[in-house]
Write a protein that holds these residues in place. Structure first.
Motif, mmCIF file in Angstrom:
data_model
loop_
_atom_site.group_PDB
_atom_site.id
_atom_site.type_symbol
_atom_site.label_atom_id
_atom_site.label_comp_id
_atom_site.label_asym_id
_atom_site.label_seq_id
_atom_site.Cartn_x
_atom_site.Cartn_y
_atom_site.Cartn_z
ATOM 1 N N MET A 101 17.859 11.343 26.497
ATOM 2 C CA MET A 101 17.621 9.927 26.717
ATOM 3 C C MET A 101 18.750 9.277 27.515
ATOM 4 O O MET A 101 18.514 8.501 28.435
ATOM 5 N N SER A 102 19.995 9.619 27.181
ATOM 6 C CA SER A 102 21.133 8.979 27.860
ATOM 7 C C SER A 102 21.210 9.412 29.321
ATOM 8 O O SER A 102 21.529 8.598 30.200
ATOM 9 N N GLU A 103 20.920 10.692 29.608
ATOM 10 C CA GLU A 103 20.939 11.151 30.997
ATOM 11 C C GLU A 103 19.808 10.511 31.797
ATOM 12 O O GLU A 103 19.975 10.189 32.973
ATOM 13 N N GLN A 109 15.656 5.806 34.153
ATOM 14 C CA GLN A 109 14.397 6.304 33.629
ATOM 15 C C GLN A 109 14.413 6.215 32.112
ATOM 16 O O GLN A 109 15.447 5.976 31.495
ATOM 17 N N THR A 110 13.238 6.429 31.540
ATOM 18 C CA THR A 110 13.111 6.430 30.089
ATOM 19 C C THR A 110 12.790 7.845 29.626
ATOM 20 O O THR A 110 11.787 8.432 30.062
ATOM 21 N N ASP A 149 9.798 8.907 31.828
ATOM 22 C CA ASP A 149 8.872 7.835 32.205
ATOM 23 C C ASP A 149 7.441 8.204 31.833
ATOM 24 O O ASP A 149 6.499 8.004 32.605
ATOM 25 N N GLU A 150 7.295 8.763 30.643
ATOM 26 C CA GLU A 150 6.007 9.138 30.050
ATOM 27 C C GLU A 150 5.289 10.266 30.788
ATOM 28 O O GLU A 150 4.114 10.533 30.525
ATOM 29 N N GLU A 151 5.987 10.961 31.680
ATOM 30 C CA GLU A 151 5.424 12.157 32.297
ATOM 31 C C GLU A 151 6.012 13.385 31.606
ATOM 32 O O GLU A 151 7.242 13.504 31.513
#
Length: 255
Positions: A101-103, A109-110, A149-151
């Motif tokens: 998540m942090s990277e 991005q998420t 990003d949800e992918e």
């Protein structure tokens, strides 16, 4: 004598391959607009309109291109990005986000992780050999999908010797506080070194479904073995990455 060999692919596959390479190498950066269909037809030797459209459709299905009605076809943001494996190996400190998540946040991005399952299994031979397990000895398997990003971008299958992690959070069907590196470190087995073997492979059905892969897309498979003090193997992971979304970056000292 030079051997003669002709590219057996169809014209639209050749065009898609050329455009894909220009995008991944930066000649067509994210946000750039492709030429019109007529321009692409001329650029690729006077091919038919349908040939160009088929090539563009291939790259749209891969998430590399997007068509904006009335505007044209553009290279998507984050069409392919580099990641450094070492950035994801560090243990997480109190209050810190998981490295995935942090990277992702550093790239605006998420990141998200979905745990698919936890089970005790007799691992594949490759894994058993890497973990130095006896024949029939069991390991804990944790399966996860990693999203950007949800992918869906990565399917991970991580194995741990049952004799090492029995009675710990590794066997629980939930996220591990601080991640497995922090947990193993607290048990006296801090990760000290990892070895990656990379290969490009044809995906299995599980991988196609999990990563929502377009037709005929290969995957990048990294087989990672993590070692603790004394060279003891503590984890073996198969990381299957969508090849059109990923590239690996390694930074190695030469001194």
């Amino acid at each position: 004598m030079v051997r003669e060999f002709k590219d057996p692919r169809s014209p639209h596959q050749k065009i898609a391959a050329d455009l894909r390479r220009r995008i991944t190498r930066g000649d067509l950066p994210p946000g750039s607009k492709l030429g019109s269909t007529a321009e692409l037809m001329e650029q690729y030797g006077g091919v038919a309109n349908t040939t160009v459209q088929k090539a563009l459709q291939v790259l749209k299905a891969e998430g590399i291109l997007e068509g904006l009605p009335g505007k044209g076809v553009y290279v998507r943001q984050h069409a392919q990005q580099a990641v450094e494996p070492s950035a994801y190996m560090r243990p997480v400190g109190p209050g810190e986000s998981y490295p995935w998540m942090s990277e992702a946040a550093k790239r605006r991005q998420t990141g998200r992780i979905q745990l698919l399952g936890v089970e005790v299994v007799v691992p594949p031979v490759e894994v058993a050999d890497a973990l130095r397990l006896d024949v029939g000895e069991r390991a804990v398997l944790r399966r996860q999908i990693l999203f950007l990003d949800e992918e869906p971008t990565e399917l991970t299958r991580s194995y741990y010797p049952l004799s090492l992690v029995e009675g710990t959070a590794v066997l629980e069907r939930k996220r591990i506080l601080g991640g497995t590196p922090a947990l193993l470190g607290s048990m006296g087995f801090p990760p000290r070194e990892f070895v990656d073997e990379l290969s490009s492979e044809i995906p299995t059905e599980e991988e196609v479904v999990a990563l929502e892969l377009p037709k005929d897309m290969p995957v990048l498979v990294a087989f990672r073995v993590v070692y603790s003090d004394g060279g003891r193997p503590i984890e073996a992971t198969l990381m299957t990455k969508a090849a059109h979304r990923y590239r690996m970056r390694y930074r190695l000292p030469l001194a």
